[in-house]
Design an enzyme around this catalytic site. Sequence first.
Site, PDB file in Angstrom:
ATOM      1  N   LYS A 173       0.859  -1.190   0.000  1.00  0.00           N
ATOM      2  CA  LYS A 173       0.000   0.000   0.000  1.00  0.00           C
ATOM      3  C   LYS A 173       0.893   1.238   0.000  1.00  0.00           C
ATOM      4  CE  LYS A 173      -1.793   2.769   2.892  1.00  0.00           C
ATOM      5  NZ  LYS A 173      -1.724   4.009   2.067  1.00  0.00           N
ATOM      6  N   THR A 228       6.422   7.525  13.415  1.00  0.00           N
ATOM      7  CA  THR A 228       6.522   6.748  14.661  1.00  0.00           C
ATOM      8  C   THR A 228       5.146   6.449  15.270  1.00  0.00           C
ATOM      9  OG1 THR A 228       8.788   7.423  15.066  1.00  0.00           O
ATOM     10  CG2 THR A 228       7.520   6.783  16.999  1.00  0.00           C
ATOM     11  N   GLY A 231       3.705   3.620  13.364  1.00  0.00           N
ATOM     12  CA  GLY A 231       4.530   2.431  13.633  1.00  0.00           C
ATOM     13  C   GLY A 231       4.160   1.790  14.962  1.00  0.00           C
ATOM     14  N   GLU A 248      10.422   1.107  10.019  1.00  0.00           N
ATOM     15  CA  GLU A 248      11.390   2.175   9.714  1.00  0.00           C
ATOM     16  C   GLU A 248      10.669   3.479   9.978  1.00  0.00           C
ATOM     17  OE1 GLU A 248      14.461   1.811   8.854  1.00  0.00           O
ATOM     18  OE2 GLU A 248      14.475  -0.336   8.474  1.00  0.00           O
ATOM     19  N   GLU A 379      10.189  15.691  15.452  1.00  0.00           N
ATOM     20  CA  GLU A 379      10.450  15.625  14.007  1.00  0.00           C
ATOM     21  C   GLU A 379       9.551  16.638  13.291  1.00  0.00           C
ATOM     22  OE1 GLU A 379       9.137  12.140  11.695  1.00  0.00           O
ATOM     23  OE2 GLU A 379      11.134  12.076  10.818  1.00  0.00           O
TER      24      GLU A 379
END
Length: 477
Positions: A173, A228, A231, A248, A379
Site C-alpha cells: 500500500k 513513529t 509504527g 522504519e 520531528e
Amino acid sequence: MLIGQDWCDAQSGERLDVENPANGEIFASIAAGGAAEIDAAVKVARKAFESAEWAKMRPIDRSRLLEQVALKIEAHADELALLESYDNGKPKHLAMMVDVPAAVEVFRYMAGWCTKIYGKTLPVSGDGRQYHAYTLRQPIGVVGAIVPWNYPLSMAAWKIASALAAGCTVVLKPSEVTSLTTLRLAELMLEAGVPPGVLNIVTGVGEKAGEALITHPDVDKIAFTGSTPVGKHILRSSANDLRRVSLELGGKSPTIIMPDADLDKAIPDAAMAIFFNSGQTCFAGSRLLCHESIYDDVIAGINEVARNLPIGPGQDANTMIGPVVNKKQRERIESYIKIGQEEGAEAISPDAELPGQGYFVKPTILSGATEQSRVFNEEIFGPVLAATKFSTEEEAIRLANKSRFGLGANLYCKNVKTAHKMAAAIHAGTVWINTYFVVDSAMPFGGFKESGIGREVGDEGVLMFTESKSVCALLDD
Ligand code: NAD
C-alpha cells in the site's frame, strides 16, 4: 490498483485526487481501496506464494527476474523521475540522481541475494548420538508492505526487491499522497516477467486500506516505513497474533561539527543534510550540534548555502528546493518555525521570494534552539534546522543521544580516533563520518530507539523476510 494481473478500481467506486504540490492543481486520481481490495489482494498473493511457478522457481531464475526489473526501471528512469516530481514535488533532476538509481540498485543488489540465502550446519552435542542438524532460511510468506510519501519509488523498491529475493509475495500500500510511481513500477514489473500475484498494489488511505492490511489474518509480516505514531499502532495491533513486524520510522538526526572539522566540506554538507528533499527525509540532519568556537561561522555558512539554493517547481532544471508535499505539511512546518521562535531561537532564512503558488517553505535555521525545546526534540519533516552549540566531546555525544529517535548521525571531524570513538558512542542506526546521505543497498539501514525495529537492505534486510528453521536428523540406528 493491481490485484493479480487485474488493474481495477475500488469496489466502492471511490477515488482520491492527486495534486501537484508546485501549484495545487489536481492532475490525476487514484482508486481508494479498502478492506475488500486488501482481502482480494492477500488471497491472490497467498495463491502466488504457494504456486509452483513462484515457490519452485530456481533461485538463479528469480535472480535473473530481479535483474530484468532493474533494467526496466533504468530504461524508464526519466519518466519515473518526472512522475515522482509531479506527485511529490521533488526536483526531477534530483530524483534522477537519487530516487531512481536507488530503486534500480536495490533490485540489482537483491538479484544477487536470491542465490545466497542459505542456512548453516550445526555441531549439536545432544545426548552423544550422532545427528545431522542444519538451519533452513525459508521465505516468511505474504508480506504487507506500507510506505510513505517522501521517497515513494525507492521505499517501495527496497521492500519489494528484498521480499521477492527471499521468495515472498507482496501486497503493497503506497502513501495515498504519492501512489503514481509505485503503480508504474508494478506495471514495469509485470512487463519484466514477474508472475501475476507476486506483487499486488492496493492504493487508498491509511485508516482504511492500511488498517485492513495490518489486521488481515493471512498476512505473515508487515514491513512498514512511516511515522513513529503509526509504527507504534502497527506494533500494538501485531500483538494479537504476533505477526512479524519491521518498522522504519521517524528521526531527529544530528549533524555534529567538531572544532577540527574541514568546514569547506562540513558547512555545505550540513546544509544539504537538512535542506535536500525540502527536509522531508527520515534521516535528515535536522539538529545541528556545532562546537562553540566555530558556531557563528557555521551558521552564517549554512545560511549562505541556503541563499544559493533555487526554490521552484520540481520540473525546472535548476530547482534545488521544491515544494513540500502538500498544504498540511507546509502548515505543520510553518507552525514549528513559530514554535521555535516562541521558544527563544532565532529564525534565520534567506531573503528569497517564494513562488506565488504551491507549497513552498524557505530553508530555515532555528539558531540557539535549547535541548529542552520542542524544535530540538520533535520531528518537523521540513527544511528547518534546530541548531545549538557544545563545548566538549562528551557534551556533543550527550546532546546527540538526547533524543527518543536514533536513525542517523553525521559527524564532521578530522581526528580519526575521535571520529571512531564518537561513532561507537552515538545511538543511531547509521553514523556517517565526514559525509552524509550515503544510503546503499549493501548497508543495513534502520533505527535505534523510537526510529524503528529491524534493518532494511543489506544482508540483514533480506534475512528479515525469512524464517529460520532448525532441522535435526538422528543418524544412529
Ligand atoms: P505516515 O505514518 O502518516 O504514513 C505512512 C504510511 O502509513 C502511508 O502509506 C499511510 O497511508 C499509512 N498509514 C497511515 N495510518 C495507517 C494505519 N492506521 N494503518 C496502516 N497504515 C497506515 O507517514 P508519512 O507522513 O507518509 O511519512 C513521513 C514519516 O515517515 C516521517 O515520520 C518519516 O521520518 C518517516 N520515514 C521513515 C523512513 C525510515 O526509513 N526510517 C523513511 C521514510 C520516511
